[in-house]
Design a protein around this motif. Structure first.
Motif, PDB file in Angstrom:
ATOM      1  N   HIS A  34     -26.609  -4.977 -24.116  1.00 52.41           N
ATOM      2  CA  HIS A  34     -27.382  -3.748 -23.927  1.00 52.41           C
ATOM      3  C   HIS A  34     -27.426  -2.975 -25.241  1.00 52.41           C
ATOM      4  CE1 HIS A  34     -26.764  -3.245 -19.298  1.00 52.41           C
ATOM      5  NE2 HIS A  34     -26.567  -4.504 -19.619  1.00 52.41           N
ATOM      6  N   TYR A  36     -28.233   1.080 -26.410  1.00 56.37           N
ATOM      7  CA  TYR A  36     -28.436   2.440 -25.937  1.00 56.37           C
ATOM      8  C   TYR A  36     -28.644   3.357 -27.140  1.00 56.37           C
ATOM      9  CZ  TYR A  36     -26.809   1.031 -21.321  1.00 56.37           C
ATOM     10  OH  TYR A  36     -26.697   0.419 -20.108  1.00 56.37           O
ATOM     11  N   TRP A  38     -28.168   7.342 -28.265  1.00 60.29           N
ATOM     12  CA  TRP A  38     -27.389   8.488 -27.827  1.00 60.29           C
ATOM     13  C   TRP A  38     -27.605   9.631 -28.796  1.00 60.29           C
ATOM     14  CZ3 TRP A  38     -21.392   8.048 -26.819  1.00 60.29           C
ATOM     15  CH2 TRP A  38     -20.967   9.171 -26.111  1.00 60.29           C
ATOM     16  N   PRO A  44     -26.226   8.883 -23.248  1.00 58.09           N
ATOM     17  CA  PRO A  44     -26.803   7.609 -23.725  1.00 58.09           C
ATOM     18  C   PRO A  44     -27.987   7.203 -22.849  1.00 58.09           C
ATOM     19  CG  PRO A  44     -24.413   7.455 -23.555  1.00 58.09           C
ATOM     20  CD  PRO A  44     -24.802   8.745 -22.911  1.00 58.09           C
ATOM     21  N   ALA A  46     -30.780   3.966 -22.163  1.00 58.65           N
ATOM     22  CA  ALA A  46     -30.971   2.538 -22.423  1.00 58.65           C
ATOM     23  C   ALA A  46     -32.238   2.290 -23.235  1.00 58.65           C
ATOM     24  CB  ALA A  46     -31.042   1.774 -21.112  1.00 58.65           C
ATOM     25  N   VAL A  49     -32.134  -4.321 -22.548  1.00 59.69           N
ATOM     26  CA  VAL A  49     -31.147  -5.240 -21.989  1.00 59.69           C
ATOM     27  C   VAL A  49     -31.623  -6.637 -22.353  1.00 59.69           C
ATOM     28  CG1 VAL A  49     -30.000  -6.123 -19.936  1.00 59.69           C
ATOM     29  CG2 VAL A  49     -30.579  -3.688 -20.097  1.00 59.69           C
TER      30      VAL A  49
ATOM     31  N   LEU B  43     -16.919   4.492 -25.882  1.00 64.38           N
ATOM     32  CA  LEU B  43     -17.062   4.632 -24.435  1.00 64.38           C
ATOM     33  C   LEU B  43     -16.281   3.501 -23.784  1.00 64.38           C
ATOM     34  CD1 LEU B  43     -20.842   5.397 -23.838  1.00 64.38           C
ATOM     35  CD2 LEU B  43     -18.909   6.859 -23.243  1.00 64.38           C
ATOM     36  N   LEU B 101     -27.484  -7.073 -15.547  1.00 63.84           N
ATOM     37  CA  LEU B 101     -28.734  -7.213 -16.268  1.00 63.84           C
ATOM     38  C   LEU B 101     -29.523  -5.922 -16.229  1.00 63.84           C
ATOM     39  CD1 LEU B 101     -29.732 -10.743 -14.958  1.00 63.84           C
ATOM     40  CD2 LEU B 101     -28.359 -10.136 -16.942  1.00 63.84           C
ATOM     41  N   GLU B 103     -29.954  -1.837 -16.810  1.00 64.27           N
ATOM     42  CA  GLU B 103     -29.464  -0.770 -17.666  1.00 64.27           C
ATOM     43  C   GLU B 103     -28.701   0.245 -16.832  1.00 64.27           C
ATOM     44  OE1 GLU B 103     -33.396   0.001 -18.949  1.00 64.27           O
ATOM     45  OE2 GLU B 103     -33.586   1.799 -17.725  1.00 64.27           O
ATOM     46  N   GLN B 104     -27.819   0.951 -17.517  1.00 67.13           N
ATOM     47  CA  GLN B 104     -27.053   1.989 -16.844  1.00 67.13           C
ATOM     48  C   GLN B 104     -27.634   3.347 -17.209  1.00 67.13           C
ATOM     49  OE1 GLN B 104     -22.800   1.524 -17.318  1.00 67.13           O
ATOM     50  NE2 GLN B 104     -22.872  -0.632 -16.731  1.00 67.13           N
ATOM     51  N   PHE B 106     -26.783   7.298 -17.532  1.00 65.26           N
ATOM     52  CA  PHE B 106     -25.601   8.113 -17.733  1.00 65.26           C
ATOM     53  C   PHE B 106     -25.836   9.573 -17.356  1.00 65.26           C
ATOM     54  CE2 PHE B 106     -22.467   5.511 -19.964  1.00 65.26           C
ATOM     55  CZ  PHE B 106     -23.205   4.387 -20.249  1.00 65.26           C
TER      56      PHE B 106
END
Lengths: 113, 115
Positions: A34, A36, A38, A44, A46, A49, B43, B101, B103-104, B106
């Motif tokens: 991934h 990201y 920030w 953060p 994305a 991926v 993190l 797979l 995305e996260q 936040f």
């Protein structure tokens, strides 16, 4: 110890410069990487991926490539703008540990007008 | 609409106290996470829940206890706070677990200061 390393740690460029930075990760048992972005005082967000060796992804002026066999990914920014100033994080998926992301320390990009 | 929200944003407390941080996501995601941003700004994952079930529990002191009353909420309770607990704590969510797979997303982070 599974390490994800990013270089350089910080980068200062002029507006209009193109730049790139590197993320190194374990090349065995690869599932996903991934990226990201920030910004200071924000969360953060994305960017990409990436899952397949040779993958190239693009979002506007930002693109990324992936080499899973040698364990690295490059992030490129074409024609940097001040609003690109942020820390760019990569994270490698350790699926053997329940699917946790292991983050690098980030590359802090500063773009001067 | 805030996708992943955390409360409070700032928390200043004394050593030995017990405190909670709340996290809520309105994205309909199955999986939620707690991360700690350490002094070197890394993190690091602390916990992950999928549909209220704990799936990742890193080497975290057992003074930290996550609780997920439903899949939209993941709270973090910290007992007997210590100076070393001072950090920024981030909540995140993703559509599902397994090979991540996805995305996260936040939250804004909670800056905890223990005095």
């Amino acid at each position: 110890i599974l390490n994800v390393e990013q270089s350089p740690q910080s980068l200062h460029v002029q507006e209009g410069d193109s730049t790139n930075f590197t993320c190194s990760f374990p090349s065995s048992n690869f599932y996903a990487l991934h990226w990201y972005r920030w910004e200071t005082a924000k969360s953060p967000e994305a960017l990409f991926v990436m899952t397949l060796n040779g993958d190239e992804k693009k979002k506007g002026r930002i693109s990324a490539t992936l080499n899973t066999k040698e364990g690295y990914s490059y992030l490129y920014i074409k024609g940097s703008q001040p609003e690109d100033s942020a820390t760019y994080l990569c994270a490698w998926l350790d699926y053997n540990q329940g699917g946790k992301l292991i983050f690098g320390q980030g590359t802090e990009l500063s773009v001067k007008p | 609409d805030t996708a992943v929200s955390q409360t409070p944003k700032y928390l200043v407390t004394q050593m030995g106290n017990d405190k909670s941080i709340k996290c809520e996501q309105n994205l309909g995601h199955d999986t939620m996470y707690w991360y700690k941003q350490d002094s070197k700004k890394f993190l690091k994952i602390m916990f992950s829940y999928n549909n209220k079930e704990l799936i990742i529990n890193e080497t975290v002191p057992n003074r930290f206890s996550p609780k997920s009353p439903d899949k939209a909420h993941l709270n973090l309770h910290i007992n007997s706070l210590e100076l070393g607990d001072s950090a920024v704590y981030f909540c995140a969510s993703s559509p599902r677990t397994g090979p991540t797979l996805y995305e996260q997303y936040f939250g804004p982070g909670t800056r905890l200061t223990v005095t």
